[in-house]
Design a protein around this motif. Structure first.
Motif, short mmCIF file in Angstrom:
data_model
loop_
_atom_site.label_atom_id
_atom_site.label_comp_id
_atom_site.label_asym_id
_atom_site.label_seq_id
_atom_site.Cartn_x
_atom_site.Cartn_y
_atom_site.Cartn_z
N GLU A 186 5.79 -3.26 -6.62
CA GLU A 186 5.06 -4.46 -6.18
C GLU A 186 4.65 -4.35 -4.72
O GLU A 186 3.51 -4.68 -4.36
N ARG A 187 5.55 -3.88 -3.87
CA ARG A 187 5.18 -3.80 -2.45
C ARG A 187 4.19 -2.67 -2.18
O ARG A 187 3.33 -2.78 -1.31
N ILE A 188 4.29 -1.57 -2.95
CA ILE A 188 3.33 -0.48 -2.78
C ILE A 188 1.93 -0.95 -3.20
O ILE A 188 0.93 -0.65 -2.54
N HIS A 189 1.85 -1.71 -4.27
CA HIS A 189 0.53 -2.21 -4.71
C HIS A 189 -0.02 -3.26 -3.74
O HIS A 189 -1.24 -3.33 -3.53
N ALA A 190 0.86 -4.06 -3.14
CA ALA A 190 0.39 -5.00 -2.11
C ALA A 190 -0.18 -4.23 -0.92
O ALA A 190 -1.21 -4.61 -0.35
N PHE A 191 0.48 -3.14 -0.54
CA PHE A 191 -0.04 -2.26 0.52
C PHE A 191 -1.41 -1.72 0.13
O PHE A 191 -2.36 -1.76 0.93
N LEU A 192 -1.54 -1.23 -1.10
CA LEU A 192 -2.82 -0.67 -1.55
C LEU A 192 -3.93 -1.71 -1.55
O LEU A 192 -5.08 -1.40 -1.21
N ASP A 193 -3.61 -2.93 -1.93
CA ASP A 193 -4.63 -3.99 -1.92
C ASP A 193 -5.19 -4.18 -0.51
O ASP A 193 -6.41 -4.32 -0.32
N ASP A 194 -4.31 -4.17 0.48
CA ASP A 194 -4.76 -4.35 1.86
C ASP A 194 -5.54 -3.13 2.36
O ASP A 194 -6.53 -3.27 3.09
N VAL A 195 -5.08 -1.95 1.99
CA VAL A 195 -5.79 -0.72 2.39
C VAL A 195 -7.20 -0.72 1.81
O VAL A 195 -8.17 -0.36 2.50
N ARG A 196 -7.33 -1.14 0.58
CA ARG A 196 -8.65 -1.16 -0.07
C ARG A 196 -9.61 -2.10 0.64
O ARG A 196 -10.81 -1.81 0.76
N LYS A 197 -9.09 -3.22 1.15
CA LYS A 197 -9.95 -4.16 1.88
C LYS A 197 -10.40 -3.58 3.22
O LYS A 197 -11.53 -3.78 3.65
N GLU A 198 -9.49 -2.87 3.87
CA GLU A 198 -9.80 -2.35 5.21
C GLU A 198 -10.57 -1.03 5.17
O GLU A 198 -11.35 -0.73 6.07
N HIS A 199 -10.34 -0.24 4.13
CA HIS A 199 -10.95 1.10 4.03
C HIS A 199 -11.60 1.24 2.65
O HIS A 199 -11.04 1.88 1.76
N PRO A 200 -12.78 0.68 2.43
CA PRO A 200 -13.38 0.76 1.10
C PRO A 200 -13.78 2.17 0.69
O PRO A 200 -13.91 2.45 -0.50
N ASP A 201 -13.95 3.06 1.67
CA ASP A 201 -14.35 4.44 1.37
C ASP A 201 -13.52 5.40 2.21
O ASP A 201 -12.93 5.02 3.22
N GLY A 202 -13.51 6.66 1.80
CA GLY A 202 -12.85 7.70 2.57
C GLY A 202 -11.44 7.98 2.10
O GLY A 202 -11.03 7.58 1.01
N ARG A 203 -10.70 8.65 2.96
CA ARG A 203 -9.33 9.08 2.64
C ARG A 203 -8.34 8.42 3.58
O ARG A 203 -8.56 8.36 4.78
N VAL A 204 -7.24 7.96 3.00
CA VAL A 204 -6.13 7.39 3.75
C VAL A 204 -4.88 8.15 3.35
O VAL A 204 -4.70 8.51 2.18
N VAL A 205 -4.01 8.42 4.31
CA VAL A 205 -2.72 9.06 4.04
C VAL A 205 -1.61 8.05 4.32
O VAL A 205 -1.65 7.34 5.33
N ALA A 206 -0.64 7.99 3.42
CA ALA A 206 0.53 7.12 3.58
C ALA A 206 1.78 7.95 3.38
O ALA A 206 2.01 8.48 2.28
N THR A 207 2.58 8.12 4.43
CA THR A 207 3.81 8.89 4.30
C THR A 207 4.95 7.93 3.98
O THR A 207 5.12 6.90 4.63
N THR A 208 5.72 8.28 2.95
CA THR A 208 6.71 7.37 2.42
C THR A 208 7.87 8.17 1.83
O THR A 208 8.20 9.24 2.33
N HIS A 209 8.45 7.68 0.75
CA HIS A 209 9.71 8.21 0.22
C HIS A 209 9.57 8.49 -1.28
O HIS A 209 8.71 7.93 -1.95
N SER A 210 10.47 9.32 -1.79
CA SER A 210 10.40 9.77 -3.17
C SER A 210 10.34 8.61 -4.16
O SER A 210 9.50 8.59 -5.07
N ASP A 211 11.24 7.63 -4.02
CA ASP A 211 11.25 6.53 -5.00
C ASP A 211 9.99 5.67 -4.90
O ASP A 211 9.57 5.07 -5.89
N CYS A 212 9.37 5.61 -3.74
CA CYS A 212 8.11 4.88 -3.61
C CYS A 212 7.01 5.60 -4.38
O CYS A 212 6.19 4.95 -5.05
#
Length: 197
Positions: free
Chosen positions: A125-151
């Motif tokens: 749920e929190r990863i998808h909330a993050f993605l929703d915000d990323v999509r609004k701010e960066h509609p195109d291109g590449r984004v990198v998110a460094t995180t953890h195995s269970d995420c």
């Protein structure tokens, strides 16, 4: 079109000690972990934005992806899964004290979370909330998110609509990643596992 590459952090001191750790400590990357991060960044190239969990091991990994003048953006939604009373213990110590519960959690992270721990569905749920915000701010291109195995597991299973107990079959080494793309109104898996050369 937006592509988000989620990258597990490089090898940390906790990985070397076979310890699981979330809030009870903040180990740094080992020299090998720093080199793993460098190789991943070299293999996958620049990104419009770099995000990391609040923990040192992911921020150090993210730094390898930064171009001159580019800063890492810290987002708490990328944090490691909460591990409750197991946080900061070695696998050997957990198995000695709580063998059945630990292996139930490994088989089904929804049912066996330790006291104070977090189900994998909450991580998704929190990863998808993050993605929703990323999509609004960066509609195109590449984004990198460094995180953890269970995420990464939580994202993978939620995108595939797979049962949570499928997590036991996914193993992500340090700096392994997966790529998702917003396409036809949904997040779609574009690459798994993604490994630096």
């Amino acid at each position: 079109m937006l592509e988000v590459i989620f990258v597990r952090h490089g090898e940390s001191e906790a990985n070397r000690q076979n310890m699981i750790i979330s809030y009870q400590g903040d180990p740094a990357l080992t020299p090998e972990g720093l080199e793993q991060a460098r190789r991943a960044a070299a293999a996958w190239g620049p990104a419009a934005a770099i995000y990391a969990s609040p923990l040192k091991r992911t921020q150090q990994t993210a730094q390898a992806f930064c171009q001159p003048g580019q800063a890492v953006r810290v987002d708490p939604r990328l944090h490691e899964i909460a591990l409750g009373r197991w946080d900061g213990l070695t696998i050997e110590d957990i198995e000695a004290d709580d063998y059945d519960r630990y292996h139930q959690w490994k088989v089904n992270p929804e049912l066996g979370a330790p006291d104070g721990g977090e189900p994998l569905s909450h991580v998704a749920e929190r990863i998808h909330a993050f993605l929703d915000d990323v999509r609004k701010e960066h509609p195109d291109g590449r984004v990198v998110a460094t995180t953890h195995s269970d995420c990464l597991k939580a994202l993978l299973l939620s995108v595939l609509h797979a049962p949570w107990e499928s997590a036991q079959w996914f193993h992500l080494t340090n700096t392994a990643g997966l790529a998702v793309q917003w396409k036809n109104g949904a997040w779609q898996l574009m690459a798994y596992p993604l490994m630096p050369v």
